[in-house]
Design a protein around this motif. Structure first.
Motif, PDB file in Angstrom:
ATOM      1  N   GLN A  41      53.166  38.549  41.864  1.00 13.74           N
ATOM      2  CA  GLN A  41      52.898  39.531  41.637  1.00 13.74           C
ATOM      3  C   GLN A  41      51.372  39.532  42.822  1.00 13.74           C
ATOM      4  O   GLN A  41      50.695  38.920  42.949  1.00 13.74           O
ATOM      5  N   GLY A  42      51.183  41.163  42.750  1.00 10.53           N
ATOM      6  CA  GLY A  42      49.576  41.413  44.292  1.00 10.53           C
ATOM      7  C   GLY A  42      48.968  40.702  43.490  1.00 10.53           C
ATOM      8  O   GLY A  42      48.877  40.896  41.945  1.00 10.53           O
ATOM      9  N   PRO A  43      47.284  40.713  44.118  1.00  8.06           N
ATOM     10  CA  PRO A  43      46.588  40.847  43.214  1.00  8.06           C
ATOM     11  C   PRO A  43      46.016  41.805  41.864  1.00  8.06           C
ATOM     12  O   PRO A  43      46.375  42.921  42.895  1.00  8.06           O
ATOM     13  N   GLU A  44      45.270  41.342  40.997  1.00  4.75           N
ATOM     14  CA  GLU A  44      44.881  42.682  39.996  1.00  4.75           C
ATOM     15  C   GLU A  44      43.552  42.955  39.973  1.00  4.75           C
ATOM     16  O   GLU A  44      43.401  41.476  39.779  1.00  4.75           O
ATOM     17  N   PHE A  45      42.693  43.627  40.108  1.00  3.37           N
ATOM     18  CA  PHE A  45      41.047  43.872  40.436  1.00  3.37           C
ATOM     19  C   PHE A  45      40.462  43.185  38.736  1.00  3.37           C
ATOM     20  O   PHE A  45      41.100  43.493  37.687  1.00  3.37           O
ATOM     21  N   LEU A  46      39.923  42.384  38.484  1.00  4.68           N
ATOM     22  CA  LEU A  46      39.537  41.695  37.127  1.00  4.68           C
ATOM     23  C   LEU A  46      37.574  42.840  37.555  1.00  4.68           C
ATOM     24  O   LEU A  46      37.743  43.335  36.220  1.00  4.68           O
ATOM     25  N   THR A  47      37.401  42.654  38.242  1.00  2.00           N
ATOM     26  CA  THR A  47      35.791  42.544  37.686  1.00  2.00           C
ATOM     27  C   THR A  47      35.396  42.968  39.357  1.00  2.00           C
ATOM     28  O   THR A  47      35.336  42.542  40.470  1.00  2.00           O
ATOM     29  N   TYR A  90      43.081  33.168  41.122  1.00  2.00           N
ATOM     30  CA  TYR A  90      41.940  33.501  41.421  1.00  2.00           C
ATOM     31  C   TYR A  90      41.571  34.082  42.443  1.00  2.00           C
ATOM     32  O   TYR A  90      41.130  32.751  43.096  1.00  2.00           O
ATOM     33  N   LEU A  91      40.976  34.623  42.910  1.00  2.00           N
ATOM     34  CA  LEU A  91      40.548  35.418  45.021  1.00  2.00           C
ATOM     35  C   LEU A  91      39.322  36.153  43.917  1.00  2.00           C
ATOM     36  O   LEU A  91      39.062  36.788  43.084  1.00  2.00           O
ATOM     37  N   CYS A  92      38.314  35.455  45.186  1.00  2.00           N
ATOM     38  CA  CYS A  92      37.583  36.349  45.195  1.00  2.00           C
ATOM     39  C   CYS A  92      37.583  36.598  46.565  1.00  2.00           C
ATOM     40  O   CYS A  92      37.773  36.643  47.799  1.00  2.00           O
ATOM     41  N   ALA A  93      36.608  38.118  46.823  1.00  2.00           N
ATOM     42  CA  ALA A  93      36.773  38.678  47.834  1.00  2.00           C
ATOM     43  C   ALA A  93      35.531  39.457  48.223  1.00  2.00           C
ATOM     44  O   ALA A  93      34.656  39.638  46.689  1.00  2.00           O
ATOM     45  N   SER A  94      34.723  39.570  49.647  1.00  2.00           N
ATOM     46  CA  SER A  94      33.242  39.995  49.661  1.00  2.00           C
ATOM     47  C   SER A  94      33.125  40.631  50.605  1.00  2.00           C
ATOM     48  O   SER A  94      34.403  41.347  51.558  1.00  2.00           O
TER      49      SER A  94
ATOM     50  N   HIS B  43      44.981  32.750  53.593  1.00  2.00           N
ATOM     51  CA  HIS B  43      44.552  33.221  52.355  1.00  2.00           C
ATOM     52  C   HIS B  43      44.890  34.961  53.181  1.00  2.00           C
ATOM     53  O   HIS B  43      45.481  34.657  54.082  1.00  2.00           O
ATOM     54  N   LEU B  44      44.732  35.908  51.986  1.00  2.00           N
ATOM     55  CA  LEU B  44      44.768  37.125  52.111  1.00  2.00           C
ATOM     56  C   LEU B  44      43.735  37.405  53.899  1.00  2.00           C
ATOM     57  O   LEU B  44      42.683  37.490  53.891  1.00  2.00           O
ATOM     58  N   GLN B  45      44.684  38.412  54.754  1.00  2.00           N
ATOM     59  CA  GLN B  45      43.585  38.522  55.719  1.00  2.00           C
ATOM     60  C   GLN B  45      43.888  40.484  55.914  1.00  2.00           C
ATOM     61  O   GLN B  45      45.337  39.864  55.613  1.00  2.00           O
ATOM     62  N   ASN B 102      35.028  49.480  46.764  1.00  2.00           N
ATOM     63  CA  ASN B 102      35.948  49.543  46.839  1.00  2.00           C
ATOM     64  C   ASN B 102      37.627  49.256  46.523  1.00  2.00           C
ATOM     65  O   ASN B 102      37.478  48.219  46.609  1.00  2.00           O
ATOM     66  N   LYS B 103      37.107  49.779  45.115  1.00  2.00           N
ATOM     67  CA  LYS B 103      38.419  48.637  44.198  1.00  2.00           C
ATOM     68  C   LYS B 103      39.712  48.463  45.214  1.00  2.00           C
ATOM     69  O   LYS B 103      39.867  50.045  44.960  1.00  2.00           O
ATOM     70  N   LEU B 104      39.594  47.923  45.047  1.00  2.00           N
ATOM     71  CA  LEU B 104      42.150  48.018  45.673  1.00  2.00           C
ATOM     72  C   LEU B 104      42.755  47.413  44.567  1.00  2.00           C
ATOM     73  O   LEU B 104      42.754  47.213  43.836  1.00  2.00           O
ATOM     74  N   ILE B 105      44.180  48.741  44.673  1.00  2.00           N
ATOM     75  CA  ILE B 105      44.933  48.787  43.679  1.00  2.00           C
ATOM     76  C   ILE B 105      46.319  47.900  44.612  1.00  2.00           C
ATOM     77  O   ILE B 105      46.523  48.538  45.329  1.00  2.00           O
ATOM     78  N   PHE B 106      46.721  46.769  44.331  1.00  2.00           N
ATOM     79  CA  PHE B 106      47.238  46.219  45.206  1.00  2.00           C
ATOM     80  C   PHE B 106      48.724  46.530  44.848  1.00  2.00           C
ATOM     81  O   PHE B 106      49.451  46.925  43.120  1.00  2.00           O
ATOM     82  N   GLY B 107      49.571  47.083  45.646  1.00  2.18           N
ATOM     83  CA  GLY B 107      51.627  46.512  45.575  1.00  2.18           C
ATOM     84  C   GLY B 107      52.049  45.189  45.094  1.00  2.18           C
ATOM     85  O   GLY B 107      50.641  44.194  45.502  1.00  2.18           O
TER      86      GLY B 107
END
Lengths: 114, 116
Positions: A41-47, A90-94, B43-45, B102-107
């Motif tokens: 699946q693709g990443p899904e937003f948590l918080t 579990y992915l973190c992004a900034s 990782h995702l880029q 910038n909340k992202l919704i992914f496919g």
């Protein structure tokens, strides 16, 4: 410069154990996001955090999930009483600002719950 | 609820073939659009992004994407793929809701395998 780092990279937990996942964002980045990526699946937003304030926790799947960023830099995602369905990456992004800035992702923590 | 659909889960191409990966989203308001790539073991880029202006966006490594508002689409293209393009590609949408972050919704992603 250093990117987003996460630790541990891999975590195996027995069902019912508590786990803590750490994220070190890029220095100076205001925004911090946690995502959950299930297999295939693709990443899904948590918080979402803006500095130390948790402005959106709508994606947390249950009250077993808790996240904090007390000083506006490092963040911890805690999962209590882990279940098999919590197994995921579990992915973190900034990102630097709050609107429209590119999100930079960490390598993720792969959690396996047995 | 907003959602993002990627039409192909797996694509296999030979080197030099042309690539088009489909992405459609469901949200009636203004959006920011992204393509992210995840190479094996990395990782995702960010590959490219669209916020406003010219709907044809050029990204890194020869990729481009076209935003067609009437079709709610943001398809990714590359005229000639290379073996090094083997990766998983994710389309993502950020609905420009109030709040501004910038909340992202992914496919679900498309796995691309390029054979030499």
């Amino acid at each position: 410069g250093a990117g987003v780092s996460q630790s541990p990279r891999y975590k195996v937990a027995k069902r019912g154990q508590d786990v803590a996942l750490r994220c070190d964002p890029i220095s100076g980045h205001v925004s911090l996001f946690w995502y959950q990526q299930a297999l295939g699946q693709g990443p899904e937003f948590l918080t979402y955090f803006q500095n130390e304030a948790q402005l959106d926790k709508s994606g947390l799947p249950s009250d077993r999930f808790f996240a904090e960023r007390p000083e506006g830099s490092v963040s911890t995602l805690k999962i209590q009483r882990t279940q098999q369905e919590d197994s995921a990456v579990y992915l973190c992004a900034s990102s630097l600002g709050t609107s429209g800035d590119t999100q930079y992702f960490g390598p993720g923590t792969r959690l396996t719950v047995l | 609820a907003q959602s993002v659909s990627q039409h192909n889960h797996h694509v296999i191409l030979s080197e030099a073939a042309s690539l088009e990966l489909g992405c459609n989203y469901s949200y009636g308001g203004t959006v920011n659009l992204f393509w992210y790539v995840q190479y094996p073991g990395q990782h995702l880029q960010l590959l490219l992004k669209y916020f406003s202006g010219d709907p044809l966006v050029k990204g890194i490594k020869g990729f481009e994407a076209e935003f067609i508002k009437s079709k709610f689409s943001f398809n990714l293209r590359k005229p000639s793929v290379q073996w090094s393009d083997t990766a998983e590609y994710f389309c993502a949408v950020n609905p420009r809701l109030s709040g501004g972050y910038n909340k992202l919704i992914f496919g679900a992603g498309t796995r691309l395998a390029v054979h030499p």
